[in-house]
Design an enzyme around this catalytic site. Structure first.
Site, PDB file in Angstrom:
ATOM      1  N   ARG A 108       8.578  -8.820   5.307  1.00 31.76           N
ATOM      2  CA  ARG A 108       8.291  -7.461   4.833  1.00 31.76           C
ATOM      3  C   ARG A 108       8.832  -6.419   5.803  1.00 31.76           C
ATOM      4  O   ARG A 108       9.136  -5.307   5.383  1.00 31.76           O
ATOM      5  CB  ARG A 108       6.769  -7.257   4.698  1.00 31.76           C
ATOM      6  CG  ARG A 108       6.139  -8.128   3.647  1.00 31.76           C
ATOM      7  CD  ARG A 108       4.679  -7.810   3.504  1.00 31.76           C
ATOM      8  NE  ARG A 108       4.503  -6.398   3.144  1.00 31.76           N
ATOM      9  CZ  ARG A 108       3.338  -5.852   2.826  1.00 31.76           C
ATOM     10  NH1 ARG A 108       2.256  -6.588   2.811  1.00 31.76           N
ATOM     11  NH2 ARG A 108       3.254  -4.581   2.516  1.00 31.76           N
ATOM     12  N   ILE A 128      -7.193   2.529  15.366  1.00 27.70           N
ATOM     13  CA  ILE A 128      -6.681   3.002  14.068  1.00 27.70           C
ATOM     14  C   ILE A 128      -7.226   2.148  12.922  1.00 27.70           C
ATOM     15  O   ILE A 128      -7.677   2.671  11.914  1.00 27.70           O
ATOM     16  CB  ILE A 128      -5.130   2.982  14.030  1.00 27.70           C
ATOM     17  CG1 ILE A 128      -4.551   3.736  15.230  1.00 27.70           C
ATOM     18  CG2 ILE A 128      -4.609   3.550  12.714  1.00 27.70           C
ATOM     19  CD1 ILE A 128      -4.780   5.230  15.269  1.00 27.70           C
ATOM     20  N   ARG A 134       0.801  -1.220   0.000  1.00 29.79           N
ATOM     21  CA  ARG A 134       0.000   0.000   0.000  1.00 29.79           C
ATOM     22  C   ARG A 134       0.838   1.276   0.000  1.00 29.79           C
ATOM     23  O   ARG A 134       0.407   2.300  -0.517  1.00 29.79           O
ATOM     24  CB  ARG A 134      -0.921   0.000   1.209  1.00 29.79           C
ATOM     25  CG  ARG A 134      -1.950  -1.091   1.198  1.00 29.79           C
ATOM     26  CD  ARG A 134      -2.838  -0.931   2.387  1.00 29.79           C
ATOM     27  NE  ARG A 134      -3.204   0.465   2.529  1.00 29.79           N
ATOM     28  CZ  ARG A 134      -4.179   1.059   1.871  1.00 29.79           C
ATOM     29  NH1 ARG A 134      -4.917   0.370   1.042  1.00 29.79           N
ATOM     30  NH2 ARG A 134      -4.417   2.334   2.047  1.00 29.79           N
ATOM     31  N   CYS A 158      -6.720  -4.319   2.583  1.00 32.50           N
ATOM     32  CA  CYS A 158      -5.700  -5.262   3.029  1.00 32.50           C
ATOM     33  C   CYS A 158      -6.225  -5.963   4.270  1.00 32.50           C
ATOM     34  O   CYS A 158      -7.294  -5.630   4.775  1.00 32.50           O
ATOM     35  CB  CYS A 158      -4.384  -4.562   3.307  1.00 32.50           C
ATOM     36  SG  CYS A 158      -4.421  -3.546   4.758  1.00 32.50           S
ATOM     37  N   ARG A 205      -8.677   0.592   4.494  1.00 29.23           N
ATOM     38  CA  ARG A 205      -7.575   1.519   4.232  1.00 29.23           C
ATOM     39  C   ARG A 205      -7.721   2.310   2.926  1.00 29.23           C
ATOM     40  O   ARG A 205      -6.929   2.163   1.991  1.00 29.23           O
ATOM     41  CB  ARG A 205      -6.239   0.782   4.275  1.00 29.23           C
ATOM     42  CG  ARG A 205      -5.977   0.157   5.627  1.00 29.23           C
ATOM     43  CD  ARG A 205      -4.665  -0.532   5.701  1.00 29.23           C
ATOM     44  NE  ARG A 205      -3.555   0.374   5.869  1.00 29.23           N
ATOM     45  CZ  ARG A 205      -2.278  -0.014   5.844  1.00 29.23           C
ATOM     46  NH1 ARG A 205      -1.985  -1.268   5.660  1.00 29.23           N
ATOM     47  NH2 ARG A 205      -1.309   0.851   6.005  1.00 29.23           N
ATOM     48  N   PRO A 206      -8.731   3.190   2.868  1.00 27.17           N
ATOM     49  CA  PRO A 206      -8.869   4.026   1.671  1.00 27.17           C
ATOM     50  C   PRO A 206      -7.740   5.066   1.555  1.00 27.17           C
ATOM     51  O   PRO A 206      -6.962   5.232   2.501  1.00 27.17           O
ATOM     52  CB  PRO A 206     -10.215   4.723   1.880  1.00 27.17           C
ATOM     53  CG  PRO A 206     -10.524   4.615   3.319  1.00 27.17           C
ATOM     54  CD  PRO A 206      -9.753   3.461   3.881  1.00 27.17           C
ATOM     55  N   ASP A 239      -8.551   8.286   0.350  1.00 22.47           N
ATOM     56  CA  ASP A 239      -9.273   9.523   0.048  1.00 22.47           C
ATOM     57  C   ASP A 239      -8.594  10.780   0.596  1.00 22.47           C
ATOM     58  O   ASP A 239      -8.614  11.830  -0.044  1.00 22.47           O
ATOM     59  CB  ASP A 239     -10.728   9.427   0.563  1.00 22.47           C
ATOM     60  CG  ASP A 239     -10.799   9.049   2.039  1.00 22.47           C
ATOM     61  OD1 ASP A 239      -9.978   8.217   2.489  1.00 22.47           O
ATOM     62  OD2 ASP A 239     -11.659   9.585   2.751  1.00 22.47           O
ATOM     63  N   LEU A 240      -7.959  10.667   1.759  1.00 25.01           N
ATOM     64  CA  LEU A 240      -7.324  11.863   2.341  1.00 25.01           C
ATOM     65  C   LEU A 240      -6.101  12.293   1.527  1.00 25.01           C
ATOM     66  O   LEU A 240      -5.826  13.483   1.392  1.00 25.01           O
ATOM     67  CB  LEU A 240      -6.912  11.618   3.799  1.00 25.01           C
ATOM     68  CG  LEU A 240      -8.027  11.262   4.773  1.00 25.01           C
ATOM     69  CD1 LEU A 240      -7.477  11.213   6.194  1.00 25.01           C
ATOM     70  CD2 LEU A 240      -9.157  12.266   4.699  1.00 25.01           C
TER      71      LEU A 240
END
Ligand code: EPZ
Length: 421
Positions: free
Chosen positions: A400, A330, A94, A118, A123-124, A126-127
């Site tokens: 990762r 969150i 992402r 995910c 988890r968009p 848009d911001l």
């Protein structure tokens, strides 16, 4: 596919070196797209996410080479010959969305695949998009891609984030460095990784004030130069390894550890009965024979308790005396480690964003499955104190974000090995 096998083996003693921060490095690397001069990062972590970002930058025309056994990343974006970040790379990670702001600011156009959801939540982005739109970007969402353009360049703007986002703050700050005029970003993230990014951008000639507070002001400049920048210490790797002696007992020094990176987490650790002391080279964590007390934890943006340490803290609290309540504020789906810990004998009741952990006297080793990066390491930590063998499968998640996890834990006496299975 590899598994990690952990055998509970009593107290841990020794030192663990802490690497540069994955999440800082993943935002520092796209900063190379802002300049036609070289950007060199030292203290880079050696992780698969860093290799994915390398592949993405190379696909855009940047040159990226690794030196000093992967700890130095030498990058140059002299020629940006492709302005499209392809779905095949973006879907793997992402953080790929972080190329959008820099590309748009430097080249006036960018096409970036939408990353999608995910395991830990929707988890968009848009911001990220709203902040860039406020700076004059034209955005069109088509065929799963953001098509962004800013004819004549981005323009300084005042933008207030409706809630705090680390990535959106990073994208907006990077974009604003080359915008015409002044950008004021309000309600921004205050994470150490943002402070590190601003430090690097300043070395490149950017004019920025207010990092580490809730308002960042950027005075746009015509161009940025090259720079060399050391990546800040990985506070999440630090917190993770601080929990190893907290869970298994013993005394471990975390080389490069800094209290200011993890104040809220350290307070909870101390409240639980673990001792943390500052040393010349980092932090020392000690647990000698005493029990762990239950504590309540609520995840929040920095300087609050980090969501990226919630799973690992839960592993500690499974054997605490009493009931701990963990509230995840969150991400909406970040308790997938709970059912795996329960396979090891933990007592956890998850209701929406809250997990109630009732301490048990000990955990038992079991085959468990990693569902995301922090969940996987929480299972390894739990295995350090469990009776018998814990086999964690799907460890590609681990690679990762944690370099040489087996070596680092073995160095302090843990029985941890990677097996092909
Ligand atoms: C960063 O993700 C980290 N990743 C995450 O680390 C970390 O958990 C997170 O910050 C919070 O600290 C990197 O730095 C690469 P956010 P990011 O934007 O930037 C919502 C790990 O394990 N949101 O601060 O993506 C979002 O869904 C990882 O290393 C929107 O709704 O996090 C979330 O609920 C996982 N719209 C909340 O905001 C947006 O446009 C905070 O996310 C952006 C975010």
């Amino acid at each position: 596919m590899d598994s990690i096998v952990v055998t509970g083996n009593g107290p841990l003693n020794g030192q663990i070196p802490i690497a540069g921060a994955k999440n800082a490095c993943l935002t520092l690397m796209p900063a190379t797209l802002l300049s036609d001069e070289p950007l060199t990062l030292t203290n880079a972590p050696r992780l698969s996410d860093i290799r994915t970002m390398t592949t993405l930058l190379q696909s855009l025309g940047a040159e990226v080479s690794t030196l000093n056994d992967g700890k130095v990343l030498a990058m140059s974006s002299h020629d940006l010959n492709n302005l499209t970040a392809d779905y095949d790379i973006v879907r793997k990670m992402r953080a790929s969305i972080l190329v959008l702001g820099p590309m748009l600011a430097r080249a006036g156009a960018a096409v970036v695949s939408l990353p999608g959801g995910c395991a830990i939540g929707a988890r968009p982005v848009d911001l990220h998009l709203k902040a860039l739109e406020a700076m004059g970007a034209d955005l069109d969402l088509r065929d799963g891609y953001v098509h962004a353009s800013a004819r004549g360049g981005l323009k300084g703007a005042v933008f207030e984030f409706p809630f705090v986002s680390v990535g959106a703050t990073e994208n907006a700050v990077m974009a604003a460095t080359l915008a015409k005029g002044t950008t004021v970003l309000k309600n921004v993230a205050r994470e150490p990784e943002i402070v590190d990014l601003v430090d690097c951008l300043r070395r490149m000639g950017a004019q920025i004030e207010g990092e580490g507070t809730d308002t960042i002001t950027v005075q746009g400049v015509d161009r940025l130069s090259g720079a060399t920048h050391p990546v800040v210490t990985d506070r999440i790797e630090l917190g993770t390894y601080m929990l190893a002696p907290a869970i298994a007992g013993g005394e471990v020094e975390l080389l490069g550890g800094r209290r200011d990176l993890l104040q809220a987490f350290i307070e909870k650790l101390e409240e639980a009965g673990v001792s943390v002391t500052d040393t010349e080279n980092g932090l020392k964590v000690t647990r000698n024979g005493n029990g762990i007390h239950a504590v309540d934890v609520t995840t929040e943006p920095f300087p609050g308790f980090p969501t990226d340490l919630q799973a690992q803290m839960m592993a500690l609290l499974t054997t605490a005396e009493g009931v701990s309540v963990l509230e995840e504020r969150i991400f909406e789906n970040r308790f997938m480690h709970a059912p795996e810990l329960m396979r090891m004998g933990a007592q956890i009741d998850v209701q929406g964003g809250t997990a109630k952990v009732t301490g048990v006297s000990s955990l038992r080793g079991a085959p468990v499955m990693a569902t995301d990066l922090r969940a996987s390491v929480s299972l390894i930590l739990a295995g350090l104190a469990a009776e018998g063998e814990t086999r964690v499968s799907r460890v590609y998640h681990l690679d990762r974000g944690y370099e040489q996890v087996e070596e680092k834990l073995r160095a302090v006496g843990a029985l941890v090995e990677r097996v092909a299975a």
